[in-house]
Design a protein around this motif. Structure first.
Motif, mmCIF file in Angstrom:
data_model
loop_
_atom_site.group_PDB
_atom_site.id
_atom_site.type_symbol
_atom_site.label_atom_id
_atom_site.label_comp_id
_atom_site.label_asym_id
_atom_site.label_seq_id
_atom_site.Cartn_x
_atom_site.Cartn_y
_atom_site.Cartn_z
ATOM 1 N N ALA A 221 -12.279 2.632 8.778
ATOM 2 C CA ALA A 221 -12.113 2.036 7.493
ATOM 3 C C ALA A 221 -10.848 1.338 7.085
ATOM 4 N N ARG A 222 -10.741 0.300 6.451
ATOM 5 C CA ARG A 222 -9.454 -0.615 6.315
ATOM 6 C C ARG A 222 -8.246 0.176 6.014
ATOM 7 N N PHE A 223 -8.344 1.006 5.003
ATOM 8 C CA PHE A 223 -7.197 1.827 4.496
ATOM 9 C C PHE A 223 -6.622 2.928 5.628
ATOM 10 N N ILE B 273 -1.537 10.397 2.128
ATOM 11 C CA ILE B 273 -2.051 9.793 1.279
ATOM 12 C C ILE B 273 -1.804 8.519 1.024
ATOM 13 N N SER B 274 -2.648 7.611 0.938
ATOM 14 C CA SER B 274 -2.230 6.230 0.784
ATOM 15 C C SER B 274 -3.095 5.523 -0.361
ATOM 16 N N GLY B 275 -2.392 5.268 -1.269
ATOM 17 C CA GLY B 275 -2.655 4.637 -2.308
ATOM 18 C C GLY B 275 -3.889 5.562 -3.128
ATOM 19 N N GLY B 276 -3.685 6.739 -2.928
ATOM 20 C CA GLY B 276 -4.558 7.741 -3.319
ATOM 21 C C GLY B 276 -6.013 8.068 -2.624
ATOM 22 N N TYR B 277 -6.058 7.367 -1.292
ATOM 23 C CA TYR B 277 -7.040 7.816 -0.464
ATOM 24 C C TYR B 277 -6.500 8.599 0.789
ATOM 25 N N ASN B 278 -7.272 9.709 1.094
ATOM 26 C CA ASN B 278 -6.700 10.636 2.163
ATOM 27 C C ASN B 278 -7.121 10.072 3.553
ATOM 28 N N GLY C 70 -2.761 11.143 -10.932
ATOM 29 C CA GLY C 70 -2.857 11.964 -9.983
ATOM 30 C C GLY C 70 -3.585 11.424 -8.568
ATOM 31 N N SER C 71 -3.898 12.411 -7.774
ATOM 32 C CA SER C 71 -4.426 12.137 -6.321
ATOM 33 C C SER C 71 -3.538 11.953 -5.486
ATOM 34 N N ALA C 72 -2.231 11.606 -5.858
ATOM 35 C CA ALA C 72 -1.023 11.587 -5.030
ATOM 36 C C ALA C 72 0.176 11.892 -5.734
ATOM 37 N N THR D 289 3.145 1.969 -10.384
ATOM 38 C CA THR D 289 4.036 1.338 -9.839
ATOM 39 C C THR D 289 3.672 -0.056 -9.938
ATOM 40 N N ARG D 290 2.623 -0.430 -9.811
ATOM 41 C CA ARG D 290 2.138 -2.132 -9.792
ATOM 42 C C ARG D 290 2.398 -2.554 -11.250
ATOM 43 N N LEU D 291 1.988 -1.825 -12.117
ATOM 44 C CA LEU D 291 2.189 -2.045 -13.474
ATOM 45 C C LEU D 291 3.709 -2.242 -14.124
ATOM 46 N N GLU E 287 0.949 14.014 -15.449
ATOM 47 C CA GLU E 287 0.751 14.163 -14.154
ATOM 48 C C GLU E 287 -0.059 15.538 -14.102
ATOM 49 N N ARG E 288 -1.307 15.382 -13.285
ATOM 50 C CA ARG E 288 -2.124 16.610 -12.944
ATOM 51 C C ARG E 288 -2.447 16.625 -11.446
ATOM 52 N N TYR E 289 -2.886 17.675 -11.020
ATOM 53 C CA TYR E 289 -3.135 17.856 -9.619
ATOM 54 C C TYR E 289 -4.529 18.312 -9.374
ATOM 55 N N GLY E 290 -5.044 17.873 -8.461
ATOM 56 C CA GLY E 290 -6.637 18.367 -8.070
ATOM 57 C C GLY E 290 -7.021 17.923 -6.684
ATOM 58 N N MET E 291 -8.344 18.126 -6.182
ATOM 59 C CA MET E 291 -8.670 17.953 -4.874
ATOM 60 C C MET E 291 -10.328 17.756 -5.125
HETATM 61 C C1 MLC Z 1 -6.855 -1.004 -0.316
HETATM 62 N N1 MLC Z 1 -6.263 -1.140 0.756
HETATM 63 C C2 MLC Z 1 -5.619 -0.217 1.195
HETATM 64 C C3 MLC Z 1 -5.745 0.689 0.021
HETATM 65 N N2 MLC Z 1 -6.532 0.125 -0.838
HETATM 66 N N3 MLC Z 1 -4.696 0.279 2.242
HETATM 67 C C4 MLC Z 1 -4.080 1.311 2.347
HETATM 68 N N4 MLC Z 1 -4.346 2.294 1.336
HETATM 69 C C5 MLC Z 1 -5.079 2.120 0.170
HETATM 70 N N5 MLC Z 1 -5.173 3.044 -0.744
HETATM 71 C C6 MLC Z 1 -6.236 -2.453 1.730
HETATM 72 C C7 MLC Z 1 -7.151 -3.397 1.573
HETATM 73 O O1 MLC Z 1 -8.571 -3.232 1.830
HETATM 74 C C8 MLC Z 1 -6.485 -4.807 1.490
HETATM 75 O O2 MLC Z 1 -6.717 -5.107 2.929
HETATM 76 C C9 MLC Z 1 -5.050 -4.503 1.561
HETATM 77 O O3 MLC Z 1 -4.812 -2.924 1.608
HETATM 78 C C10 MLC Z 1 -4.328 -4.950 0.172
HETATM 79 O O4 MLC Z 1 -5.462 -4.776 -0.775
HETATM 80 P P1 MLC Z 1 -5.144 -4.796 -2.603
HETATM 81 O O5 MLC Z 1 -5.870 -5.885 -2.823
HETATM 82 O O6 MLC Z 1 -3.812 -4.886 -2.385
HETATM 83 O O7 MLC Z 1 -5.394 -3.238 -2.940
HETATM 84 P P2 MLC Z 1 -6.521 -3.074 -3.903
HETATM 85 O O8 MLC Z 1 -7.721 -3.448 -3.613
HETATM 86 O O9 MLC Z 1 -5.829 -3.554 -5.095
HETATM 87 O O10 MLC Z 1 -6.510 -1.376 -3.784
HETATM 88 C C11 MLC Z 1 -5.501 -0.623 -4.069
HETATM 89 C C12 MLC Z 1 -5.712 0.455 -4.925
HETATM 90 C C13 MLC Z 1 -6.958 1.306 -4.572
HETATM 91 C C14 MLC Z 1 -4.438 1.432 -5.259
HETATM 92 C C15 MLC Z 1 -6.044 -0.016 -6.329
HETATM 93 O O11 MLC Z 1 -6.780 1.745 -3.104
HETATM 94 C C16 MLC Z 1 -7.502 2.206 -5.172
HETATM 95 O O12 MLC Z 1 -8.218 2.125 -6.398
HETATM 96 N N6 MLC Z 1 -7.058 3.458 -5.200
HETATM 97 C C17 MLC Z 1 -7.560 4.711 -5.807
HETATM 98 C C18 MLC Z 1 -7.973 5.741 -4.837
HETATM 99 C C19 MLC Z 1 -8.553 6.974 -5.728
HETATM 100 O O13 MLC Z 1 -9.346 6.678 -6.485
HETATM 101 N N7 MLC Z 1 -8.485 8.100 -5.254
HETATM 102 C C20 MLC Z 1 -8.942 9.403 -5.730
HETATM 103 C C21 MLC Z 1 -9.085 10.283 -4.860
HETATM 104 S S1 MLC Z 1 -9.694 11.895 -5.471
HETATM 105 P P3 MLC Z 1 -6.904 -6.468 3.237
HETATM 106 O O14 MLC Z 1 -7.368 -6.504 4.835
HETATM 107 O O15 MLC Z 1 -8.015 -7.279 2.449
HETATM 108 O O16 MLC Z 1 -5.574 -7.263 3.056
HETATM 109 C C22 MLC Z 1 -8.437 12.970 -5.156
HETATM 110 C C23 MLC Z 1 -8.399 14.174 -5.925
HETATM 111 C C24 MLC Z 1 -7.630 13.963 -7.257
HETATM 112 O O17 MLC Z 1 -7.578 12.655 -4.751
HETATM 113 O O18 MLC Z 1 -6.602 14.734 -7.328
HETATM 114 O O19 MLC Z 1 -7.672 12.965 -8.044
#
Ligand code: MLC
Ligand code: AMP
Length: 502
Positions: free
Chosen positions: A467-469, A403-408, A276-278, A254-256, A298-302
């Motif tokens: 944690a921040r997220f 799930i926020s930005g792929g983080y649980n 994936g991840s969300a 969505t960012r791209l 799109e794929r699904y995992g955990m």
């Molecule tokens: C960063 N922030 C978030 C966040 N990521 N807040 C909520 N949710 C998130 N996911 C915070 C930052 O600390 C920052 O706080 C503010 O939001 C804005 O940051 P940003 O610079 O815009 O964010 P960025 O650093 O670019 O990170 C966003 C992102 C990142 C989407 C790129 O979260 C990311 O790489 N996500 C991928 C997660 C992932 O790999 N999941 C896989 C899990 S495995 P402040 O205070 O500094 O403003 C899994 C299994 C599977 O699920 O199927 O894969």
């Protein structure tokens, strides 16, 4: 004897001058150089007295050395335990205590803060900074660049990945060599990876997606990765022309799509984009195709299972679905109450069985027993259905998870902190729509009678501990929490009522 994971992913590349990693500034790191660092780090680990199966907790910025540390743990038969860099000291204390880690590797900037914590739990401490400096590499540089690989069996543990739980306590998912290796092999075939591939890697390496799905697949084929420290749009646009493939969470796409520089011309040469991840919105899938001509796969995992399903490489990649069970993965839909398998088209809980499914939660046999059936099926907590054509759809979650930005984020963890605050009677945290992260937490607080809790103070306390997220976008005071006849908070009602209020 042998060490299947090391031999297959790392050892086979011995002596190769081919670049494994291409850094942000363009510097290549060959397989040979990477494996030398891996071996040196393995020496440091065993010199510290670490024995097979000991846990190595790692909370460091993404770097080639951090990835080599994963390889070093595999080579020395240790259990790699990566941790999100966003975790606070309080969160870290739990992981150290629960895992019984022997060593903590952290960023130098956090060392003073964490030293006391580590010493208190009898854990050794080393530092590794994003640029590769720190005590760990200082010691490693004096070590030989070859190491006698420690024998391991496919059923031996390779990694612990912590995943939060509905009770608010994180659980260490124990992953074996076989879990990781079998899934990497399947994905290589299914997604047609080869040594010609150059993967644009912008994911963190402390989770399944960036560590196992991305890195293990490239290691398995001997390809290369453009290894970016984090997702950075400028860097992605600049480096995409050198890549063949990219893996991301929906927020990446969505960012791209919001970037005018992300054009069809920039992506024409690309072979594959996966997500994936969300959940990837069907609308994002369509917009991506309109813009680039590529259909995101799109794929699904955990964490507990690695990858379960995937849309096909050659067949139709259907928006809004997560495709078919991967080869070797059994998937069934069951009734959430009775566990009985449901017919095609019915909505129920997704259950998974296969070599990809983890061994259980570390020192939590009861928790393991409630989620992992005796017959090997893992109850994912995701609600889904299988359609007429066999595609799996995820329609919701039977677990209270955001799930926020792929983080649980498990709401319970935040609620426990909110409930402790002065003047708070009770609280509920819900996921509300967020344009960038998909979902984000909102905190709803019911005050004690005749109290007016200080929301700024409460937010400050949350920020210090979690944690921040996980920080709620907002805190709101409300009169009461809607409950069903069993006394359970009806979060669906709260979501309907408050989704617009962020
Ligand atoms: C960063 N922030 C978030 C966040 N990521 N807040 C909520 N949710 C998130 N996911 C915070 C930052 O600390 C920052 O706080 C503010 O939001 C804005 O940051 P940003 O610079 O815009 O964010 P960025 O650093 O670019 O990170 C966003 C992102 C990142 C989407 C790129 O979260 C990311 O790489 N996500 C991928 C997660 C992932 O790999 N999941 C896989 C899990 S495995 P402040 O205070 O500094 O403003 C899994 C299994 C599977 O699920 O199927 O894969
Ligand atoms: P984690 O515990 O970080 O491994 O997150 C796993 C959860 O992410 C799964 O249980 C799903 O709820 C969710 N998930 C992963 N991939 C997808 C997807 N493609 N679509 C919807 N949800 C997903």
């Amino acid at each position: 004897m042998a060490n299947p994971l090391y031999d297959r992913l790392f050892g086979i590349h011995a002596g190769k001058s081919k670049p494994f990693l291409l850094l942000e500034d363009g510097t290549p790191i060959s397989y040979r150089a990477f494996l030398a660092t891996t071996a040196q780090l393995a020496h440091v680990l065993v010199n510290h007295g670490l024995k097979p199966d000991d846990r190595v907790a790692v909370q460091v910025e993404k770097s080639p050395e951090a990835l080599a540390l994963y390889g070093a743990c595999v080579q020395a038969g240790l259990v790699f335990l990566p941790l999100n860099t966003a975790y606070t000291s309080e969160e870290l204390a739990y992981f150290l205590e629960n895992s019984g880690a022997s060593l903590l590797v952290c960023d130098g900037a956090k060392a003073d803060q964490l030293r006391l914590l580590a010493e208190g739990s009898g854990v050794l401490l080393e530092t590794l900074n994003g640029g590769g400096s720190g005590s760990l590499m200082g010691e490693a540089s004096a070590q030989p660049s070859t190491f006698t690989t420690v024998d391991r069996d496919l059923q031996d543990l390779a990694a612990f990945l912590y995943t939060s739980g509905t009770t608010g306590r994180s659980k260490g998912a124990m992953l074996t060599q076989d879990n990781l290796l079998s899934n990497a092999d399947v994905l290589v075939d299914y997604w047609r990876f080869s040594e010609e591939d150059v993967l644009l890697h912008a994911l963190p390496i402390f989770h399944t997606h960036g560590l196992f799905v991305a890195s293990n697949v490239i290691l398995a084929v001997g390809g290369s990765m453009i290894f970016l420290p984090k997702f950075d749009q400028d860097a992605i646009v600049e480096r995409l022309p050198q890549a063949t493939s990219m893996m991301g969470v929906p927020t990446f796409y969505t960012r791209l799509l919001g970037d005018d520089r992300f054009t069809k011309e920039l992506t024409t040469h690309m072979r594959l984009f996966t997500s994936g991840s969300a959940p990837l919105l069907a609308d994002t899938h369509r917009q991506f195709e309109q813009r680039t001509g590529h259909r995101i796969l799109e794929r699904y995992g955990m964490t507990e299972t690695n990858m379960n399903t995937s849309n096909p490489y050659d067949g139709e990649r259907r928006a809004g679905t997560v495709g078919f069970p991967l080869p070797g993965v059994e998937l069934k839909i069951t009734d959430p109450e009775s566990g009985v398998e449901l017919q095609k088209g019915s909505i129920g809980v997704i259950e998974i069985r296969g070599r990809n499914v983890f061994k259980g939660y570390w020192q939590m046999p009861e928790k393991t027993a409630t989620e992992l059936r005796e017959d090997g099926f893992f109850i994912t907590g995701d609600m889904g259905k299988i359609d007429e054509d066999g595609y799996v759809h995820i329609v919701g979650r039977n677990k209270d998870l955001i799930i926020s930005g792929g983080y649980n984020i498990y709401p319970k963890e935040i609620e426990l902190v909110l409930d402790e605050q002065p003047g708070v009677l009770e609280s509920a945290v819900i996921g509300v729509p967020h344009t960038d992260f998909g979902e984000a937490p909102l905190g709803l607080i019911v005050p004690e009678k005749d109290h007016a809790p200080d929301l700024d103070q409460i937010m400050a306390s949350v920020k210090q501990r979690l944690a921040r997220f996980k920080h709620p976008q907002k805190l709101l005071l409300i009169d009461n929490l809607p409950r069903n006849t069993m006394g359970k908070v009806q979060k669906n009602i709260l979501r309907e009522r408050y989704s617009e209020r962020v």
